[in-house]
Design a protein around this motif. Structure first.
Motif, PDB file in Angstrom:
ATOM      1  N   TRP A  77       0.833  -1.207   0.000  1.00  0.00           N
ATOM      2  CA  TRP A  77       0.000   0.000   0.000  1.00  0.00           C
ATOM      3  C   TRP A  77       0.869   1.259   0.000  1.00  0.00           C
ATOM      4  N   ASP A  78       1.918   1.256   0.839  1.00  0.00           N
ATOM      5  CA  ASP A  78       2.834   2.401   0.877  1.00  0.00           C
ATOM      6  C   ASP A  78       3.499   2.613  -0.479  1.00  0.00           C
ATOM      7  N   ALA A  79       3.924   1.517  -1.121  1.00  0.00           N
ATOM      8  CA  ALA A  79       4.581   1.629  -2.436  1.00  0.00           C
ATOM      9  C   ALA A  79       3.622   2.207  -3.469  1.00  0.00           C
ATOM     10  N   GLY A  80       2.368   1.783  -3.429  1.00  0.00           N
ATOM     11  CA  GLY A  80       1.378   2.314  -4.366  1.00  0.00           C
ATOM     12  C   GLY A  80       1.082   3.775  -4.125  1.00  0.00           C
ATOM     13  N   ARG A  81       1.002   4.158  -2.852  1.00  0.00           N
ATOM     14  CA  ARG A  81       0.740   5.564  -2.525  1.00  0.00           C
ATOM     15  C   ARG A  81       1.890   6.455  -2.988  1.00  0.00           C
ATOM     16  N   GLU A  82       3.121   6.011  -2.733  1.00  0.00           N
ATOM     17  CA  GLU A  82       4.291   6.785  -3.167  1.00  0.00           C
ATOM     18  C   GLU A  82       4.354   6.881  -4.692  1.00  0.00           C
ATOM     19  N   TYR A  83       3.974   5.807  -5.358  1.00  0.00           N
ATOM     20  CA  TYR A  83       3.965   5.791  -6.827  1.00  0.00           C
ATOM     21  C   TYR A  83       2.971   6.811  -7.371  1.00  0.00           C
ATOM     22  N   GLN A  84       1.774   6.812  -6.820  1.00  0.00           N
ATOM     23  CA  GLN A  84       0.750   7.764  -7.270  1.00  0.00           C
ATOM     24  C   GLN A  84       1.157   9.203  -6.968  1.00  0.00           C
ATOM     25  N   GLN A  85       1.728   9.430  -5.799  1.00  0.00           N
ATOM     26  CA  GLN A  85       2.154  10.783  -5.443  1.00  0.00           C
ATOM     27  C   GLN A  85       3.253  11.275  -6.380  1.00  0.00           C
ATOM     28  N   SER A  88       1.648  12.079  -9.727  1.00  0.00           N
ATOM     29  CA  SER A  88       0.856  13.304  -9.608  1.00  0.00           C
ATOM     30  C   SER A  88       1.753  14.536  -9.625  1.00  0.00           C
ATOM     31  N   ARG A  89       2.872  14.435  -8.916  1.00  0.00           N
ATOM     32  CA  ARG A  89       3.789  15.568  -8.836  1.00  0.00           C
ATOM     33  C   ARG A  89       4.382  15.911 -10.209  1.00  0.00           C
ATOM     34  N   ASP A 122      10.948  16.219 -20.798  1.00  0.00           N
ATOM     35  CA  ASP A 122      12.028  15.271 -20.486  1.00  0.00           C
ATOM     36  C   ASP A 122      12.052  14.932 -18.997  1.00  0.00           C
ATOM     37  N   ARG A 123      11.853  15.952 -18.148  1.00  0.00           N
ATOM     38  CA  ARG A 123      11.832  15.699 -16.709  1.00  0.00           C
ATOM     39  C   ARG A 123      10.666  14.794 -16.335  1.00  0.00           C
ATOM     40  N   ARG A 124       9.526  15.040 -16.971  1.00  0.00           N
ATOM     41  CA  ARG A 124       8.354  14.200 -16.705  1.00  0.00           C
ATOM     42  C   ARG A 124       8.645  12.754 -17.071  1.00  0.00           C
ATOM     43  N   ALA A 125       9.246  12.530 -18.228  1.00  0.00           N
ATOM     44  CA  ALA A 125       9.553  11.170 -18.664  1.00  0.00           C
ATOM     45  C   ALA A 125      10.532  10.485 -17.715  1.00  0.00           C
ATOM     46  N   GLU A 126      11.579  11.229 -17.306  1.00  0.00           N
ATOM     47  CA  GLU A 126      12.600  10.646 -16.434  1.00  0.00           C
ATOM     48  C   GLU A 126      12.036  10.342 -15.050  1.00  0.00           C
ATOM     49  N   GLU A 127      11.285  11.285 -14.472  1.00  0.00           N
ATOM     50  CA  GLU A 127      10.713  11.071 -13.148  1.00  0.00           C
ATOM     51  C   GLU A 127       9.676   9.959 -13.171  1.00  0.00           C
TER      52      GLU A 127
END
Length: 277
Positions: A77-85, A88-89, A122-127
């Motif tokens: 759950w923590d991994a999924g939340r961090e992934y979504q955050q 989103s960022r 490019d930043r979006r793709a890398e992040e």
């Protein structure tokens, strides 16, 4: 000059905050949890990111579940939340730059402005790649467990000696399951009939010449569909025997008693398991 209206894209679903940040609301029952794939739909991503949601298994439900402890659920759950955050960022950062460029008249867009947009892309793709790489082990673990659960359920339907057939009073051939009570087929007809696997059932029906005229018990078919969860008995039959389940028409002769290769492109995303039983 009339100001051009900029169309905002839908935002990525964000993980809940406040109370929900304390942990997942679901909890394992009997060491198992329901895991459900969800796509994070956003126009700024070329492909749809996939995350797993979790829900508490309900008694009597045929929903797919996977082995999971409370600690493991929290890690997932923590991994999924961090992934979504993270997604989103990066989506928000790119959106800000994109909308600023979109508000600039085309003739006023300098090379520097367009370069800023390219840098943001490019930043979006890398992040996004970095966030996906961090979540991939969790996604693959859960997908693999779902894969095994589907394979186990399909194997059970094919291999277990739950099937039977009998001839009704009017001469109709009746196909049923010994472990599923039927409101339509009298027990006097089904009791004592041989128990067989799905393979044996078909072989006997083919040898007897009754495959095309058999009447299948609706309760048995419905129960099997529930057990298979995300495929149906008709689909399983077609992929095993290369026949149309309803028309009883052989579309392609085959001696192979396994699934044809192919199926799902991602472990555990649904469909058929590409191995023999």
């Amino acid at each position: 000059m009339r100001k051009r209206k900029v169309k905002r894209s839908p935002e990525l679903p964000r993980p809940s905050t406040s109370a929900e940040e304390a942990g997942p609301s679901a909890h394992p029952v009997g060491g198992r949890i329901c895991a459900v794939r969800r796509g994070l739909h956003d126009v700024w991503f070329v492909s749809t990111p996939i995350v797993f949601d979790f829900c508490t298994p309900e008694p009597g439900s045929a929903a797919l579940t996977v082995p999971c402890s409370t600690d493991t659920l929290r890690q997932w759950w923590d991994a999924g939340r961090e992934y979504q955050q993270a997604l989103s960022r990066v989506a928000d950062e790119f959106r800000v730059v994109h909308e600023k460029v979109a508000r600039t008249p085309v003739l006023d867009r300098s090379r520097r402005v367009m370069r800023r947009l390219e840098d943001a892309r490019d930043r979006r793709a890398e992040e996004s790649r970095r966030a996906d790489a961090a979540y991939t082990p969790v996604r693959e673990t859960i997908s693999g467990l779902l894969f095994e659960e589907r394979r186990k359920r399909q194997r059970k339907v094919v291999r277990e000696e739950n099937w039977g057939w009998a001839e009704g009073e009017d001469g109709t051939v009746l196909v049923f399951r010994h472990d599923v009570p039927s409101p339509d087929f009298p027990e006097a007809i089904t009791a004592g009939r041989p128990r067989m696997t799905l393979w044996e059932l078909r072989e006997v029906m083919v040898e007897s010449g009754v495959l095309r005229v058999a009447r299948w018990d609706e309760a048995a078919v419905a129960a099997t569909d529930r057990e298979l969860c995300d495929i149906s008995l008709a689909s399983l039959w077609r992929h095993h025997f290369q026949e149309d389940f309803y028309a009883r028409h052989v579309t392609r002769p085959s001696d192979d008693k396994g699934y044809p290769s192919g199926g799902s492109g991602i472990l555990g995303t649904g469909g058929y398991i590409g191995s023999s039983f």
